[in-house]
Design an enzyme around this catalytic site. Structure first.
Site, PDB file in Angstrom:
ATOM      1  N   ARG A  68       3.651  -1.266  -8.927  1.00 29.17           N
ATOM      2  CA  ARG A  68       2.959   0.003  -8.654  1.00 29.17           C
ATOM      3  C   ARG A  68       4.015   1.090  -8.553  1.00 29.17           C
ATOM      4  O   ARG A  68       4.858   1.051  -7.656  1.00 29.17           O
ATOM      5  CB  ARG A  68       2.181  -0.161  -7.343  1.00 29.17           C
ATOM      6  CG  ARG A  68       1.306   1.013  -6.963  1.00 29.17           C
ATOM      7  CD  ARG A  68       0.559   0.683  -5.664  1.00 29.17           C
ATOM      8  NE  ARG A  68      -0.286   1.791  -5.259  1.00 29.17           N
ATOM      9  CZ  ARG A  68       0.140   2.854  -4.589  1.00 29.17           C
ATOM     10  NH1 ARG A  68       1.404   2.949  -4.241  1.00 29.17           N
ATOM     11  NH2 ARG A  68      -0.693   3.817  -4.261  1.00 29.17           N
ATOM     12  N   LYS A  95       9.645   4.336  -1.721  1.00 32.73           N
ATOM     13  CA  LYS A  95       9.353   4.016  -0.315  1.00 32.73           C
ATOM     14  C   LYS A  95      10.557   4.215   0.588  1.00 32.73           C
ATOM     15  O   LYS A  95      11.693   4.291   0.132  1.00 32.73           O
ATOM     16  CB  LYS A  95       8.825   2.581  -0.218  1.00 32.73           C
ATOM     17  CG  LYS A  95       7.382   2.532  -0.700  1.00 32.73           C
ATOM     18  CD  LYS A  95       6.666   1.289  -0.303  1.00 32.73           C
ATOM     19  CE  LYS A  95       5.199   1.463  -0.718  1.00 32.73           C
ATOM     20  NZ  LYS A  95       4.488   0.191  -0.756  1.00 32.73           N
TER      21      LYS A  95
HETATM   22  N1  HH2 Z   1       1.661   1.352  -1.246  1.00 29.44           N
HETATM   23  C1  HH2 Z   1       1.060   2.516  -0.958  1.00 29.44           C
HETATM   24  C2  HH2 Z   1      -0.310   2.663  -1.153  1.00 29.44           C
HETATM   25  N2  HH2 Z   1      -1.051   1.672  -1.664  1.00 29.44           N
HETATM   26  N3  HH2 Z   1      -1.214  -0.527  -2.510  1.00 29.44           N
HETATM   27  C3  HH2 Z   1      -0.638  -1.705  -2.823  1.00 29.44           C
HETATM   28  N4  HH2 Z   1      -1.372  -2.712  -3.339  1.00 29.44           N
HETATM   29  N5  HH2 Z   1       0.700  -1.915  -2.620  1.00 29.44           N
HETATM   30  C4  HH2 Z   1       1.506  -0.950  -2.097  1.00 29.44           C
HETATM   31  O1  HH2 Z   1       2.717  -1.216  -1.924  1.00 29.44           O
HETATM   32  C5  HH2 Z   1       0.916   0.310  -1.767  1.00 29.44           C
HETATM   33  C6  HH2 Z   1      -0.471   0.482  -1.985  1.00 29.44           C
HETATM   34  C7  HH2 Z   1       1.867   3.662  -0.430  1.00 29.44           C
HETATM   35  O2  HH2 Z   1       2.349   4.478  -1.479  1.00 29.44           O
HETATM   36  P1  HH2 Z   1       1.698   5.920  -1.959  1.00 29.44           P
HETATM   37  O3  HH2 Z   1       0.410   5.719  -2.632  1.00 29.44           O
HETATM   38  O4  HH2 Z   1       2.689   6.641  -2.761  1.00 29.44           O
HETATM   39  O5  HH2 Z   1       1.556   6.732  -0.662  1.00 29.44           O
HETATM   40  P2  HH2 Z   1       0.289   7.089   0.213  1.00 29.44           P
HETATM   41  O6  HH2 Z   1      -0.291   5.835   0.728  1.00 29.44           O
HETATM   42  O7  HH2 Z   1       0.871   7.960   1.269  1.00 29.44           O
HETATM   43  O8  HH2 Z   1      -0.697   7.791  -0.648  1.00 29.44           O
END
Ligand code: HH2
Length: 282
Positions: free
Chosen positions: A261, A227
């Site tokens: 995660r 992040k």
């Molecule tokens: N962070 C992201 C997405 N979903 N869900 C939970 N429960 N907690 C988190 O911290 C969280 C989440 C963002 O990360 P990523 O999936 O890599 O990116 P994107 O949302 O752009 O797909």
């Protein structure tokens, strides 16, 4: 009032997950625009292959997402999201670990549950109309995440008086709302939502005080992998944030996070193994 009994096993669809050691949730984005791995697993086939690799590397759960929630991301409608996520669920059904679906759309929640999802991970904490109804009568686990605002605008000057207290209060209220609707506490996970409507300082305060959230009794999930807070602290782009991500992950598990995660499962597994061995030695 006496503190609540901590949830020790998570009821998670077809699975009952023991929470005595931290669990690794591997991220699989079926999206063209995710901040961390945007486009790399955009096709269904690539996402399935990536998920299988994460299971081989030791993921305890897989989190499949069809909509990017990165700051400034454009929203995706449920029809498109369902078309991205459902074939991945169908292909992974027998992969041996619970399948989580990262969505804020009730229609996607229903489709995911029909196609065997074991957990619904909602960055909007089931606040959309119909979201609680969509999950209530299933056996799936639910991750309630705190987000201030919407992904498109959430990083525009987020402000709190006391971020730890406000996030804790919000999550407590959402747990009560679900419980009142008939969802057992054993199905509910909470997440402070690192990077979702928070400055670097807010993220650091929340991670530093994660044990306060843990003390409220629900299992806590933390997502820090790659992040922007890691980028802010190290000056690294998203594809070079592994070392910083591992440090933040260990800080979270040291304060009681039940699930982390992560994108880099093999490396996270190694880091956790070493941390656990030290933690269990005394
Ligand atoms: N962070 C992201 C997405 N979903 N869900 C939970 N429960 N907690 C988190 O911290 C969280 C989440 C963002 O990360 P990523 O999936 O890599 O990116 P994107 O949302 O752009 O797909």
């Amino acid at each position: 009032m006496s503190p609540p009994q901590p949830v020790r096993r998570l009821a998670c669809g077809r699975f009952s997950l023991a929470l005595e050691r931290p669990l690794l949730m591997g991220v699989v984005n079926v999206t063209p625009d995710s901040f961390s791995d945007g486009g790399r697993h955009a096709t269904v086939e690539a996402a399935i292959a990536h998920a299988r690799r994460l299971v081989d590397e030791g993921a305890d759960l897989i989190d499949v997402g069809g909509e990017s929630t990165r700051p400034g991301a454009a929203p995706v409608g449920p029809a498109e999201e369902i078309a991205r996520v459902v074939p991945v669920l169908d292909a992974l059904r027998e992969c041996g670990v619970p399948l989580s679906v990262d969505t804020r759309h009730p229609a996607t929640m229903r489709a995911a549950i029909e196609h065997g999802a074991d957990m619904i991970n909602d960055v909007a904490a089931l606040r959309a109309p119909g979201a609680i109804d969509a999950v209530r009568d299933s056996g799936c686990a639910i991750c309630l995440m705190h987000m201030r605002g919407e992904p498109a605008t959430m990083q525009q000057a987020p402000a709190y008086e006391d971020v730890v207290a406000e996030v804790g209060r919000f999550l407590g209220e959402r747990v009560e709302a679900l419980h009142a609707a008939g969802v057992a506490r054993e199905r509910i996970v909470v997440d402070p939502g690192i990077g979702f409507g928070k400055t670097l300082r807010h993220n650091l305060l929340l991670l530093g005080a994660l044990d306060q959230l843990v003390a409220a009794g629900q299992p806590v999930l933390a997502g820090v992998s790659r992040k922007s807070m890691i980028g802010d602290l190290t000056g690294r782009p998203a594809d070079r944030r592994l070392a910083g991500s591992l440090a933040a992950m260990l800080a979270a598990v040291a304060r009681g996070a039940a699930i982390v995660r992560v994108h880099d499962v093999a490396e996270s597994r190694d880091a956790l193994r070493v941390w656990l061995a030290i933690d269990e030695a005394h």
